[in-house]
Write a protein that holds these residues in place. Structure first.
Motif, PDB file in Angstrom:
ATOM      1  N   PHE A 186      -2.259   6.585 -13.328  1.00 12.79           N
ATOM      2  CA  PHE A 186      -2.577   7.180 -12.032  1.00 12.79           C
ATOM      3  C   PHE A 186      -3.902   6.623 -11.500  1.00 12.79           C
ATOM      4  N   PHE A 187      -4.936   6.629 -12.323  1.00 10.65           N
ATOM      5  CA  PHE A 187      -6.235   6.130 -11.878  1.00 10.65           C
ATOM      6  C   PHE A 187      -6.221   4.626 -11.643  1.00 10.65           C
ATOM      7  N   LEU A 188      -5.460   3.897 -12.424  1.00 10.77           N
ATOM      8  CA  LEU A 188      -5.322   2.461 -12.190  1.00 10.77           C
ATOM      9  C   LEU A 188      -4.633   2.200 -10.855  1.00 10.77           C
ATOM     10  N   SER A 189      -3.651   2.999 -10.509  1.00  8.82           N
ATOM     11  CA  SER A 189      -2.969   2.860  -9.219  1.00  8.82           C
ATOM     12  C   SER A 189      -3.902   3.201  -8.064  1.00  8.82           C
ATOM     13  N   ILE A 190      -4.717   4.237  -8.236  1.00  7.95           N
ATOM     14  CA  ILE A 190      -5.705   4.578  -7.204  1.00  7.95           C
ATOM     15  C   ILE A 190      -6.693   3.433  -7.028  1.00  7.95           C
ATOM     16  N   PHE A 191      -7.123   2.844  -8.132  1.00  6.15           N
ATOM     17  CA  PHE A 191      -8.053   1.716  -8.092  1.00  6.15           C
ATOM     18  C   PHE A 191      -7.428   0.537  -7.343  1.00  6.15           C
ATOM     19  N   ILE A 192      -6.174   0.228  -7.633  1.00  9.30           N
ATOM     20  CA  ILE A 192      -5.500  -0.890  -6.976  1.00  9.30           C
ATOM     21  C   ILE A 192      -5.299  -0.610  -5.493  1.00  9.30           C
ATOM     22  N   VAL A 193      -4.896   0.602  -5.144  1.00 11.02           N
ATOM     23  CA  VAL A 193      -4.681   0.911  -3.733  1.00 11.02           C
ATOM     24  C   VAL A 193      -6.006   0.914  -2.975  1.00 11.02           C
ATOM     25  N   ILE A 224       0.832  -1.206   0.000  1.00 11.73           N
ATOM     26  CA  ILE A 224       0.000   0.000   0.000  1.00 11.73           C
ATOM     27  C   ILE A 224       0.867   1.257   0.000  1.00 11.73           C
ATOM     28  N   ILE A 225       1.898   1.281   0.817  1.00 10.65           N
ATOM     29  CA  ILE A 225       2.770   2.460   0.876  1.00 10.65           C
ATOM     30  C   ILE A 225       3.546   2.633  -0.424  1.00 10.65           C
ATOM     31  N   THR A 226       3.972   1.525  -1.025  1.00 11.09           N
ATOM     32  CA  THR A 226       4.675   1.604  -2.308  1.00 11.09           C
ATOM     33  C   THR A 226       3.779   2.181  -3.395  1.00 11.09           C
ATOM     34  N   ILE A 227       2.543   1.733  -3.449  1.00  8.72           N
ATOM     35  CA  ILE A 227       1.614   2.252  -4.460  1.00  8.72           C
ATOM     36  C   ILE A 227       1.259   3.703  -4.178  1.00  8.72           C
ATOM     37  N   LEU A 228       1.189   4.092  -2.908  1.00 12.33           N
ATOM     38  CA  LEU A 228       0.932   5.501  -2.598  1.00 12.33           C
ATOM     39  C   LEU A 228       2.093   6.389  -3.055  1.00 12.33           C
ATOM     40  N   PHE A 229       3.327   5.916  -2.916  1.00 13.98           N
ATOM     41  CA  PHE A 229       4.462   6.669  -3.459  1.00 13.98           C
ATOM     42  C   PHE A 229       4.401   6.733  -4.975  1.00 13.98           C
ATOM     43  N   SER A 251       1.333  11.660 -10.009  1.00 11.01           N
ATOM     44  CA  SER A 251       0.646  12.951  -9.990  1.00 11.01           C
ATOM     45  C   SER A 251       1.567  14.071 -10.443  1.00 11.01           C
ATOM     46  N   VAL A 252       2.830  13.988 -10.068  1.00 16.14           N
ATOM     47  CA  VAL A 252       3.800  14.981 -10.542  1.00 16.14           C
ATOM     48  C   VAL A 252       3.973  14.860 -12.055  1.00 16.14           C
ATOM     49  N   ALA A 253       4.039  13.624 -12.555  1.00 14.02           N
ATOM     50  CA  ALA A 253       4.196  13.414 -14.003  1.00 14.02           C
ATOM     51  C   ALA A 253       2.975  13.900 -14.776  1.00 14.02           C
ATOM     52  N   VAL A 254       1.787  13.702 -14.213  1.00 11.22           N
ATOM     53  CA  VAL A 254       0.565  14.163 -14.881  1.00 11.22           C
ATOM     54  C   VAL A 254       0.557  15.678 -14.980  1.00 11.22           C
ATOM     55  N   LEU A 255       0.898  16.341 -13.890  1.00  4.23           N
ATOM     56  CA  LEU A 255       0.909  17.806 -13.911  1.00  4.23           C
ATOM     57  C   LEU A 255       2.016  18.355 -14.804  1.00  4.23           C
ATOM     58  N   TYR A 256       3.147  17.676 -14.852  1.00 10.99           N
ATOM     59  CA  TYR A 256       4.260  18.122 -15.696  1.00 10.99           C
ATOM     60  C   TYR A 256       3.915  17.974 -17.178  1.00 10.99           C
ATOM     61  N   ASN A 257       3.209  16.914 -17.554  1.00  9.62           N
ATOM     62  CA  ASN A 257       2.891  16.643 -18.961  1.00  9.62           C
ATOM     63  C   ASN A 257       1.484  17.082 -19.350  1.00  9.62           C
ATOM     64  N   TYR A 258       0.961  18.091 -18.694  1.00 11.98           N
ATOM     65  CA  TYR A 258      -0.403  18.529 -18.994  1.00 11.98           C
ATOM     66  C   TYR A 258      -0.531  19.037 -20.433  1.00 11.98           C
ATOM     67  N   ASN A 259       0.475  19.684 -20.954  1.00 15.03           N
ATOM     68  CA  ASN A 259       0.389  20.235 -22.309  1.00 15.03           C
ATOM     69  C   ASN A 259       0.624  19.191 -23.393  1.00 15.03           C
TER      70      ASN A 259
END
Length: 137
Positions: free
Chosen positions: A43-50, A12-17, A23-31
């Protein structure tokens, strides 16, 4: 399959990291639409798994920081904000490109499923903490 308590917490902690870095990668690659949709799908798949890991963890081990309503509320708020970011990006770009269509559709599906599971987990934690019962209809 039943995991040990330490292995469960470690996963759980590994997936949260991983979620934090995604989330940083999503915000960096927004354009950049191609990278944005690939990263937000992951990101959403990781949230689903966690969320699935948290649900299964709390059924076996009741005393943890994960069964606090504040933890699931923060995850819910985090998921909702990125879901709103996805919807905003979809409104701006639309479904023009067939190459990223799969990533767009899977991002929407994983986003709503992960949001539903986090809402369920938050309701479960609130019910456990305050013994809230379902309202009669």
């Amino acid at each position: 399959m039943k995991l040990s308590k330490k292995l469960h917490k470690f996963s759980i902690i590994t997936i949260l990291f991983l979620i934090f870095f995604l989330s940083v990668a999503v915000l960096y690659n927004y354009n950049n639409s191609n990278e944005f949709y690939k990263n937000i799908k992951t990101f959403f798949l990781s949230i689903f798994i966690v969320s699935l890991l948290i649900i299964s963890f709390l059924k076996n081990h009741q005393s943890s920081f994960l069964n606090r309503p504040l933890t699931t509320f923060c995850l819910c708020l985090f998921t909702f904000s990125f879901l709103a970011l996805l919807i905003n990006k979809l409104i701006l770009t639309g479904f023009k490109n067939e190459i990223i269509l799969y990533d767009q559709i899977s991002s929407i599906v994983f986003g709503f499923f992960s949001f539903i599971f986090i809402i369920y987990q938050h309701y479960y934690n609130m019910k456990k903490e305050k013994n809230i019962t379902k309202p009669d209809l």
